[in-house]
Design an enzyme around this catalytic site. Sequence first.
Site, PDB file in Angstrom:
ATOM      1  N   HIS A 108      -3.943 -14.298 -33.274  1.00 43.00           N
ATOM      2  CA  HIS A 108      -3.415 -13.501 -34.670  1.00 43.00           C
ATOM      3  C   HIS A 108      -2.340 -13.214 -34.704  1.00 43.00           C
ATOM      4  CE1 HIS A 108      -7.723 -11.498 -34.071  1.00 43.00           C
ATOM      5  NE2 HIS A 108      -7.424 -12.386 -34.559  1.00 43.00           N
ATOM      6  N   ILE A 115       1.735 -11.065 -37.520  1.00 36.67           N
ATOM      7  CA  ILE A 115       1.110 -10.321 -36.446  1.00 36.67           C
ATOM      8  C   ILE A 115      -0.499 -10.020 -38.087  1.00 36.67           C
ATOM      9  CG2 ILE A 115      -0.142  -8.929 -34.686  1.00 36.67           C
ATOM     10  CD1 ILE A 115       3.302  -8.729 -34.135  1.00 36.67           C
ATOM     11  N   CYS A 116      -1.364 -11.165 -37.479  1.00 36.74           N
ATOM     12  CA  CYS A 116      -2.598 -10.172 -37.936  1.00 36.74           C
ATOM     13  C   CYS A 116      -2.987  -9.259 -37.897  1.00 36.74           C
ATOM     14  CB  CYS A 116      -3.378 -11.637 -38.729  1.00 36.74           C
ATOM     15  SG  CYS A 116      -5.198 -11.252 -39.440  1.00 36.74           S
ATOM     16  N   LEU A 117      -3.249  -8.180 -37.569  1.00 37.73           N
ATOM     17  CA  LEU A 117      -3.464  -6.614 -36.898  1.00 37.73           C
ATOM     18  C   LEU A 117      -3.652  -5.477 -38.150  1.00 37.73           C
ATOM     19  CD1 LEU A 117      -4.124  -5.931 -34.201  1.00 37.73           C
ATOM     20  CD2 LEU A 117      -1.674  -4.912 -34.210  1.00 37.73           C
TER      21      LEU A 117
END
Lengths: 176, 180
Positions: A108, A115-117
């Site tokens: 991620h 950041i893929c959050l």
Amino acid sequence: MATKKKPSSDQGSSSSALDSSRWEVSCFWERRLQKELMSLMKEPPPGVTVDAEGAGQNLTQWIIQMDGAQGTLYEGEQFQLQFKFSPKYPFDSPEVTFIGPNIPVHPHVYSNGHICLSILTEDWSPALSVQSVCLSIVSMLSSCKEKKRPPDNSFYVKTCNKNPKKTKWWYHDDSV
Amino acid sequence: MAAANEPGPSRNNEEKEKEKDERMFECNICLDTARDAVVSLCGHLFCWPCLHQWLETRPNRQVCPVCKAAISKEKVIPLYGRGSTKQEDPRNKVPPRPPGQRSEPENNGGFPGFGFGDGGFHMSFGIGAFPFGFFTSTFNFGEPRPSAAPRGTPQFEEEQFVSKVFLWVAIMFVCWLLMA
């Protein structure tokens, strides 16, 4: 926000000054960031240290050192996180990216540090804080089973905006 | 609460207590002691100005910042401590009233659950079980079901058909929900 704010000359910088002169500090978000900085310095989550001097000078941009948690794939590694805050903070989420020489290799985390959050964009809530974001990222790293970049890394890194918040993220992995 | 406004007999004591309890009564947004305090039905404390701004930030998805329960202006309760001088509803002051009347969000934050995501579909499964048998028997007149050898995998075909019926039932269910 239509609160009664008095612009004033003494912007409390010590914690005691902050407590007593509640409405003396000019900006809502600065005040909250001061509070967060204090608590992060006083009781930081394990493996997290904030560059207090830099953050104290410029409250809108913090650098945070993060150690890979023990017993995980990232043990012994050190990362740097950059937080950027807009004047709309905490109603608007901070811009959080990994910076520096070591970007964690994680499904991620893109190689440019994005950041893929979900809590960093659409699931953000003003009750979250720098501390809780750090904890989320530590646990995101810790739950990783295999070190690899996201499948679309090279395409994304070439085409994305500098600001990760401009990306329309597609959250699919609820296991983290 | 029609508490009298007379000052407490021991102001000092009150001050001390206040300091001690300060952290417990911090607003979840500004992290200060809540001012013009309101509490949500889920029990979370905010300054009204703070919460108001959050509700304005996402007018279509009004959720509690702490627990993400549905929340709205009408569903928060103003808190009147004894020490407060004015017994005025905090929601009436500071920010302007939210423009227009919005309908209150559904229990679980409204529509996302009813899309074709996980939640809504599973729900209609149980209810749709009987009608689905009914529909298959009604609409299936052309094809001899048990044999159907030449088609290779009749199960596959049937599955597709069933899924279409399901979709239909789900749509009807949603329509019914909206009408009711």
